[in-house]
Design a protein around this motif. Structure first.
Motif, PDB file in Angstrom:
ATOM      1  N   GLN A   1      32.968   6.944  16.444  1.00 13.15           N
ATOM      2  CA  GLN A   1      33.995   6.269  17.243  1.00 13.15           C
ATOM      3  C   GLN A   1      35.151   5.861  16.355  1.00 13.15           C
ATOM      4  OE1 GLN A   1      32.617   2.910  19.534  1.00 13.15           O
ATOM      5  NE2 GLN A   1      34.568   2.637  20.591  1.00 13.15           N
ATOM      6  N   GLU A   2      36.361   5.898  16.933  1.00 17.36           N
ATOM      7  CA  GLU A   2      37.552   5.469  16.211  1.00 17.36           C
ATOM      8  C   GLU A   2      37.785   3.981  16.396  1.00 17.36           C
ATOM      9  OE1 GLU A   2      40.806   7.716  17.666  1.00 17.36           O
ATOM     10  OE2 GLU A   2      40.191   9.616  16.740  1.00 17.36           O
ATOM     11  N   ASP A   3      38.485   3.374  15.427  1.00 19.32           N
ATOM     12  CA  ASP A   3      38.925   2.000  15.605  1.00 19.32           C
ATOM     13  C   ASP A   3      40.315   1.999  16.226  1.00 19.32           C
ATOM     14  OD1 ASP A   3      40.705   2.689  13.604  1.00 19.32           O
ATOM     15  OD2 ASP A   3      39.583   1.674  12.005  1.00 19.32           O
TER      16      ASP A   3
ATOM     17  N   GLY B   1      42.847   4.494  14.882  1.00 23.48           N
ATOM     18  CA  GLY B   1      42.568   5.913  14.932  1.00 23.48           C
ATOM     19  C   GLY B   1      41.676   6.403  13.828  1.00 23.48           C
ATOM     20  N   ASN B   2      41.139   5.496  13.009  1.00 20.29           N
ATOM     21  CA  ASN B   2      40.224   5.892  11.939  1.00 20.29           C
ATOM     22  C   ASN B   2      38.778   5.766  12.414  1.00 20.29           C
ATOM     23  OD1 ASN B   2      42.311   6.258   9.906  1.00 20.29           O
ATOM     24  ND2 ASN B   2      42.504   4.022   9.960  1.00 20.29           N
ATOM     25  N   LEU B   3      37.888   6.609  11.898  1.00 19.49           N
ATOM     26  CA  LEU B   3      36.485   6.521  12.268  1.00 19.49           C
ATOM     27  C   LEU B   3      35.858   5.252  11.711  1.00 19.49           C
ATOM     28  CD1 LEU B   3      35.204  10.192  11.768  1.00 19.49           C
ATOM     29  CD2 LEU B   3      35.949   9.075  13.886  1.00 19.49           C
TER      30      LEU B   3
ATOM     31  N   ARG C   1      34.170  12.653  19.924  1.00 15.76           N
ATOM     32  CA  ARG C   1      34.012  11.281  19.439  1.00 15.76           C
ATOM     33  C   ARG C   1      34.524  10.334  20.518  1.00 15.76           C
ATOM     34  NH1 ARG C   1      38.420  13.698  17.516  1.00 15.76           N
ATOM     35  NH2 ARG C   1      40.410  12.584  17.404  1.00 15.76           N
TER      36      ARG C   1
ATOM     37  N   ASP D   1      37.132   7.073  21.523  1.00 19.59           N
ATOM     38  CA  ASP D   1      38.303   6.329  21.066  1.00 19.59           C
ATOM     39  C   ASP D   1      37.963   4.845  20.982  1.00 19.59           C
ATOM     40  OD1 ASP D   1      38.301   5.394  23.661  1.00 19.59           O
ATOM     41  OD2 ASP D   1      40.085   6.509  24.292  1.00 19.59           O
TER      42      ASP D   1
ATOM     43  N   ASN E   1      42.670  14.270  14.823  1.00 19.32           N
ATOM     44  CA  ASN E   1      43.601  13.139  14.884  1.00 19.32           C
ATOM     45  C   ASN E   1      43.798  12.612  13.474  1.00 19.32           C
ATOM     46  OD1 ASN E   1      45.223  11.072  15.737  1.00 19.32           O
ATOM     47  ND2 ASN E   1      43.534   9.756  16.369  1.00 19.32           N
TER      48      ASN E   1
ATOM     49  N   ALA F   1      44.710   9.862  11.660  1.00 20.31           N
ATOM     50  CA  ALA F   1      44.912   8.402  11.598  1.00 20.31           C
ATOM     51  C   ALA F   1      45.851   7.922  12.695  1.00 20.31           C
ATOM     52  CB  ALA F   1      45.430   7.984  10.232  1.00 20.31           C
ATOM     53  N   GLY F   2      45.620   8.374  13.920  1.00 19.23           N
ATOM     54  CA  GLY F   2      46.417   7.897  15.030  1.00 19.23           C
ATOM     55  C   GLY F   2      47.713   8.639  15.231  1.00 19.23           C
TER      56      GLY F   2
END
Length: 402
Positions: A104-106, A109-111, A207, A209, A219, A221-222
């Motif tokens: 999942q991303e934060d 946009g990072n995992l 994944r 979002d 993606n 980093a967003g």
């Protein structure tokens, strides 16, 4: 029942009940051969044994005798042919592996990762199973194995031929022919295919979002995909595929359907495989043939000579997926472009020498000689010759050597 060895098979094991319960010993395994929900018999029966065809032909020919200095004939020939076929094959099956846990991303946009830097995995909302699962689907609705083919051909010929009305040439049966012809054939084929690149993207980059919604694709980093490369607009966005949606599966055991739940999924994975091939040929030819006298006391010596020019061209192109083998299929049928041409220039002379005719020991004894000069644009020039002798002592046996 039906066509032996195609739509019917003899010697299948009996369909013992029950088909959907128990163990193999009491007939549980019978579902694989007897229950159409567990085999592809319905798909095979829906395929074409003989493909349909439409054919259209249009031909015209004409001639005119101007009588300028002999028996001349100006002639034209035209032809147009068109053939269209539609073929339906048995649908293919695909079985992607769907993970039960995905990263999942934060909000940036990072995992999300743990203390070791490894991604933290969360439940995949698009899979109802606790373990990774290979789902088997037959997409008869979204990916039918239909292929449309159209071939068209046009041919045009114009020329003049004739003989000599009087004089020595007429007495020796001299005749001539000169013509120009043009042929063009165009073939086009298209069929729906699955984009292998997009399939890999939808499965391997799945994944969540930051809000917990399934997403896929690359993606950075967003940022927008490809933004750091200077592109104004990103390519087609990745669409997560709901592989366990009921629309994917056929449960009545009769129909051969099955398809994606949304139009967005359909548009993302299904493309159109096309190929267009055009072949052109131009010929200009002229020749004369006749007799030049007798050989000894028997038959007339025949002579023929002529010139010919020919040009062949091909232009065959395939769309991107087919050219690069990016079709999800047992046989992706990779095919690149074929573009090129060649030309031939030829001059030839041939002679027939009837040494003996209608003799007691030789119905025919003759020699044929030929010489040809060829210049080919890709391979250069060459002069070739041929000599052939034939002896036929009777009407039931003949010997020949060349």
């Amino acid at each position: 029942t039906g066509v032996p060895d195609w739509s019917s098979t003899a010697g299948l094991p009996p369909c013992a009940a029950p088909l959907t319960g128990g163990t193999a010993a009491d007939g549980f395994s019978g579902r694989y051969t007897c229950d159409p929900r567990w085999n592809d018999n319905a798909e095979r029966r829906a395929a074409d044994l003989v493909q349909g065809m439409e054919r259209f032909s249009l031909m015209m020919s004409g001639s005119w005798n101007p009588n300028w200095f002999g028996n001349e004939e100006v002639y034209v020939e035209t032809m147009y042919l068109n053939r269209q076929t539609n073929n339906k094959a048995s649908t293919e099956q695909i079985f992607p592996s769907i993970p039960s846990m995905i990263p999942q991303e934060d909000a940036n946009g990072n995992l999300i990762v743990d203390g070791t830097g490894a991604p933290v995995l969360f439940d995949n909302p698009m899979s109802p199973f606790p373990n990774s699962t290979s789902v088997l689907v037959t997409l008869g609705d979204s990916l039918p194995q239909t292929r449309d083919v159209e071939l068209s051909h046009i041919r045009m010929v114009g020329g003049i031929r004739g003989d000599f009305g009087s004089g020595w040439l007429a007495d020796k049966n001299w005749a001539w022919d000169a013509y120009v012809s043009y042929d063009r054939g165009v073939g086009h084929v298209d069929q729906p295919v699955m984009n292998e690149n997009n399939l890999i993207m939808a499965v391997d980059t799945l994944r969540l979002d930051a809000a917990g919604n399934p997403i896929c694709g690359i993606n950075r980093a967003g940022g927008v995909v490809g933004n750091d490369l200077g592109f104004i607009q990103a390519p087609q966005g990745c669409v997560p595929i709901d592989w366990f949606n009921p629309s994917m599966f056929v449960t009545d055991g009769v129909s051969t359907g099955g398809g994606f739940a949304t139009q967005a999924e359909q548009d993302y994975l299904i493309a159109n495989r096309t190929n267009r091939t055009a072949v052109d040929q131009t010929i200009a030819s002229a020749y004369m043939t006749g007799e030049v006298g007798k050989f000894l006391t028997d038959g007339n010596i025949g002579l023929a000579f002529g010139l010919e020019y020919r040009k062949d061209e091909i232009d065959s192109s395939t769309e991107f997926l087919g050219a690069n083998g990016l079709v999800t299929a047992e046989n992706p049928q990779q095919e690149g472009d074929s573009v090129g041409s060649r030309s031939l220039k030829e001059a030839y002379i041939e002679a027939n020498l009837p040494i003996l005719l209608d003799r007691s020991f030789a119905q025919v004894l003759e020699v044929e000689a030929a010489l040809r000069y060829t210049e080919e644009s890709n391979f250069g020039e060459e002069t070739t010759g041929r000599l052939r002798a034939t002896w036929r002592p009777s009407d039931w046996v003949s010997f020949s050597s060349s």
